[in-house]
Motif scaffolding. Structure first.
Motif, PDB file in Angstrom:
ATOM      1  N   ARG A 158      38.812  41.555  27.417  1.00 10.17           N
ATOM      2  CA  ARG A 158      38.901  42.979  27.089  1.00 10.17           C
ATOM      3  C   ARG A 158      40.057  43.688  27.784  1.00 10.17           C
ATOM      4  O   ARG A 158      40.346  44.848  27.479  1.00 10.17           O
ATOM      5  CB  ARG A 158      37.577  43.670  27.408  1.00 10.17           C
ATOM      6  N   HIS A 159      40.708  43.015  28.709  1.00 11.30           N
ATOM      7  CA  HIS A 159      41.928  43.574  29.304  1.00 11.30           C
ATOM      8  C   HIS A 159      43.167  43.262  28.454  1.00 11.30           C
ATOM      9  O   HIS A 159      44.236  43.813  28.701  1.00 11.30           O
ATOM     10  CB  HIS A 159      42.151  43.004  30.712  1.00 11.30           C
ATOM     11  N   THR A 193      27.405  45.701  32.811  1.00 13.64           N
ATOM     12  CA  THR A 193      28.727  46.306  32.655  1.00 13.64           C
ATOM     13  C   THR A 193      29.526  45.586  31.568  1.00 13.64           C
ATOM     14  O   THR A 193      29.068  44.610  30.981  1.00 13.64           O
ATOM     15  CB  THR A 193      29.475  46.270  33.990  1.00 13.64           C
ATOM     16  N   ARG A 194      30.747  46.045  31.303  1.00  9.54           N
ATOM     17  CA  ARG A 194      31.506  45.575  30.139  1.00  9.54           C
ATOM     18  C   ARG A 194      32.017  44.146  30.267  1.00  9.54           C
ATOM     19  O   ARG A 194      32.199  43.450  29.281  1.00  9.54           O
ATOM     20  CB  ARG A 194      32.694  46.510  29.880  1.00  9.54           C
ATOM     21  N   GLY A 195      32.317  43.690  31.481  1.00  7.94           N
ATOM     22  CA  GLY A 195      32.716  42.288  31.650  1.00  7.94           C
ATOM     23  C   GLY A 195      34.205  42.035  31.619  1.00  7.94           C
ATOM     24  O   GLY A 195      34.663  41.176  30.864  1.00  7.94           O
ATOM     25  N   GLY A 196      34.981  42.739  32.460  1.00  7.75           N
ATOM     26  CA  GLY A 196      36.421  42.514  32.544  1.00  7.75           C
ATOM     27  C   GLY A 196      36.863  42.242  33.969  1.00  7.75           C
ATOM     28  O   GLY A 196      36.900  43.161  34.791  1.00  7.75           O
ATOM     29  N   ALA A 197      37.201  40.982  34.272  1.00  5.27           N
ATOM     30  CA  ALA A 197      37.519  40.599  35.656  1.00  5.27           C
ATOM     31  C   ALA A 197      38.969  40.183  35.853  1.00  5.27           C
ATOM     32  O   ALA A 197      39.300  39.571  36.859  1.00  5.27           O
ATOM     33  CB  ALA A 197      36.597  39.453  36.099  1.00  5.27           C
ATOM     34  N   ALA A 254      37.840  47.212  37.819  1.00  5.46           N
ATOM     35  CA  ALA A 254      37.712  47.378  39.268  1.00  5.46           C
ATOM     36  C   ALA A 254      36.379  48.016  39.651  1.00  5.46           C
ATOM     37  O   ALA A 254      35.841  47.734  40.728  1.00  5.46           O
ATOM     38  CB  ALA A 254      38.870  48.209  39.814  1.00  5.46           C
ATOM     39  N   ALA A 255      35.826  48.870  38.797  1.00  2.18           N
ATOM     40  CA  ALA A 255      34.503  49.432  39.077  1.00  2.18           C
ATOM     41  C   ALA A 255      33.448  48.330  39.051  1.00  2.18           C
ATOM     42  O   ALA A 255      32.490  48.343  39.840  1.00  2.18           O
ATOM     43  CB  ALA A 255      34.174  50.519  38.061  1.00  2.18           C
ATOM     44  N   GLU A 256      33.623  47.364  38.157  1.00  6.62           N
ATOM     45  CA  GLU A 256      32.729  46.208  38.140  1.00  6.62           C
ATOM     46  C   GLU A 256      32.889  45.394  39.419  1.00  6.62           C
ATOM     47  O   GLU A 256      31.902  44.888  39.966  1.00  6.62           O
ATOM     48  CB  GLU A 256      33.022  45.337  36.932  1.00  6.62           C
ATOM     49  N   GLU A 257      34.126  45.268  39.883  1.00  4.61           N
ATOM     50  CA  GLU A 257      34.329  44.526  41.130  1.00  4.61           C
ATOM     51  C   GLU A 257      33.594  45.189  42.287  1.00  4.61           C
ATOM     52  O   GLU A 257      32.971  44.508  43.110  1.00  4.61           O
ATOM     53  CB  GLU A 257      35.813  44.398  41.482  1.00  4.61           C
ATOM     54  N   LEU A 258      33.654  46.512  42.363  1.00  2.33           N
ATOM     55  CA  LEU A 258      32.965  47.223  43.436  1.00  2.33           C
ATOM     56  C   LEU A 258      31.463  46.928  43.399  1.00  2.33           C
ATOM     57  O   LEU A 258      30.855  46.584  44.427  1.00  2.33           O
ATOM     58  CB  LEU A 258      33.232  48.722  43.316  1.00  2.33           C
ATOM     59  N   GLY A 313      33.276  38.504  30.958  1.00  3.57           N
ATOM     60  CA  GLY A 313      32.478  38.173  29.796  1.00  3.57           C
ATOM     61  C   GLY A 313      31.000  38.469  29.929  1.00  3.57           C
ATOM     62  O   GLY A 313      30.340  38.823  28.950  1.00  3.57           O
ATOM     63  N   THR A 314      30.444  38.339  31.132  1.00  5.59           N
ATOM     64  CA  THR A 314      29.008  38.556  31.334  1.00  5.59           C
ATOM     65  C   THR A 314      28.692  39.961  31.803  1.00  5.59           C
ATOM     66  O   THR A 314      27.595  40.469  31.573  1.00  5.59           O
ATOM     67  CB  THR A 314      28.450  37.579  32.374  1.00  5.59           C
TER      68      THR A 314
END
Length: 301
Positions: free
Chosen positions: A69-70, A237-241, A216-220, A273-274
């Motif tokens: 998604r990035h 969450t949306r799943g973009g790492a 980055a919000a997912e990383e937090l 992805g997850t």
């Protein structure tokens, strides 16, 4: 009146292919995606006059192989500067000024539970350190803390480490980024010292998420969850790492290409992805009430 820039799809696709080949973090996937783009161009799928429509078509094809998604061709309504990353920075600056530096809400709820909303992004640290430090210092006196990331779309990994530093007691390995450029790894650690007061690593901490929470919000959320420091409440969450860079290909089009991937030191993987899976699943609209109830229960115990 400004004359609209004529859209020539072929040069946009050719440059997107070049950027993918040179920079995408997964070279084998880049080869597959460029094959899709070449085939679709030859078929005439991109023979459109509207830049927004071209962006939609190309983005769907870019994400068709591995749903990254990035990986996007982004349309910008306002003309964008040609410098690398300029489009993203210009848009972020406008949002930064409109959101009190990315901390639009600090609130004290019943029972000594504070809420700090971080939105709409985790802005570059050289912009955001002062407002984030002010918000987190104010909340540091609370008995429990809720960090609201439900509308946060991502941002700067350095800002992730800065926020984590206020929520931990000791310098801690948070994440490792693998960069295709130079085939290198770069570790991210919380800071041993923070400006202002530290909420610390022992009081109850909750992180709110939604299906909008990204990057980055997912990383937090993921870093704090993997460390056992926070309870995540809300929706996956949306799943973009994959951190990305942006290149201007047309006055209204920007290609965003992931150039690295996250590797968490606890899970040895990431949320690509997850998404980040909440510890307490619930609709995002109910997450604040759920977290507040959990915090009050924890404090009573």
């Amino acid at each position: 009146m400004t004359t609209p820039t004529k859209l020539a799809p072929a040069p946009v696709i050719d440059e997107t292919i070049r950027l993918l080949t040179e920079h995408y973090v997964f070279p084998e996937t880049a080869e597959q995606v460029t094959g899709v783009l070449r085939r679709r161009l030859a078929e005439g799928a991109y023979d459109v006059d509207d830049a927004e429509e071209l962006a939609r078509l190309v983005t769907a094809d870019l994400q068709s192989v591995n749903n990254d998604r990035h990986l996007r061709l982004k349309h910008h309504a306002e003309p964008i500067r040609a410098e690398k990353g300029a489009a993203t920075l210009d848009a972020m600056r406008r949002e930064f000024d409109a959101s009190l530096g990315g901390a639009p809400r600090v609130q004290l709820l019943d029972g000594g539970v504070a809420v700090v909303e971080l939105a709409p992004m985790l802005f570059p640290l050289d912009w955001a350190a002062e407002p984030l430090s002010a918000a987190l210092t104010l909340a540091s006196r609370a008995q429990a803390l809720i960090v609201d990331l439900r509308t946060n779309r991502g941002g700067d990994p350095d800002t992730v480490a800065f926020v984590c530093s206020h929520l931990l007691d000791e310098r801690t390995h948070l994440n490792t980024m693998y960069w295709r450029d130079g085939d290198r790894r770069e570790q991210s650690w919380s800071q041993p010292h923070v400006p202002g007061a530290r909420f610390g690593g022992t009081k109850p901490l909750y992180v709110l998420t939604s299906d909008t929470t990204f990057s980055a919000a997912e990383e937090l959320a993921y870093d704090l969850q993997q460390l056992g420091r926070a309870t995540v409440v809300g929706e996956p969450t949306r799943g973009g790492a994959h951190p990305c860079n942006g290149w201007t290909l047309h006055p209204h089009l920007e290609a965003t290409i992931p150039v690295g991937r996250a590797i968490n030191p606890v899970s040895l993987t990431n949320w690509e992805g997850t998404g980040v899976r909440p510890d307490v699943p619930c609709p995002a609209t109910d997450a604040l009430n759920h977290a507040h109830t959990l915090a009050l229960t924890s404090l009573k115990e």
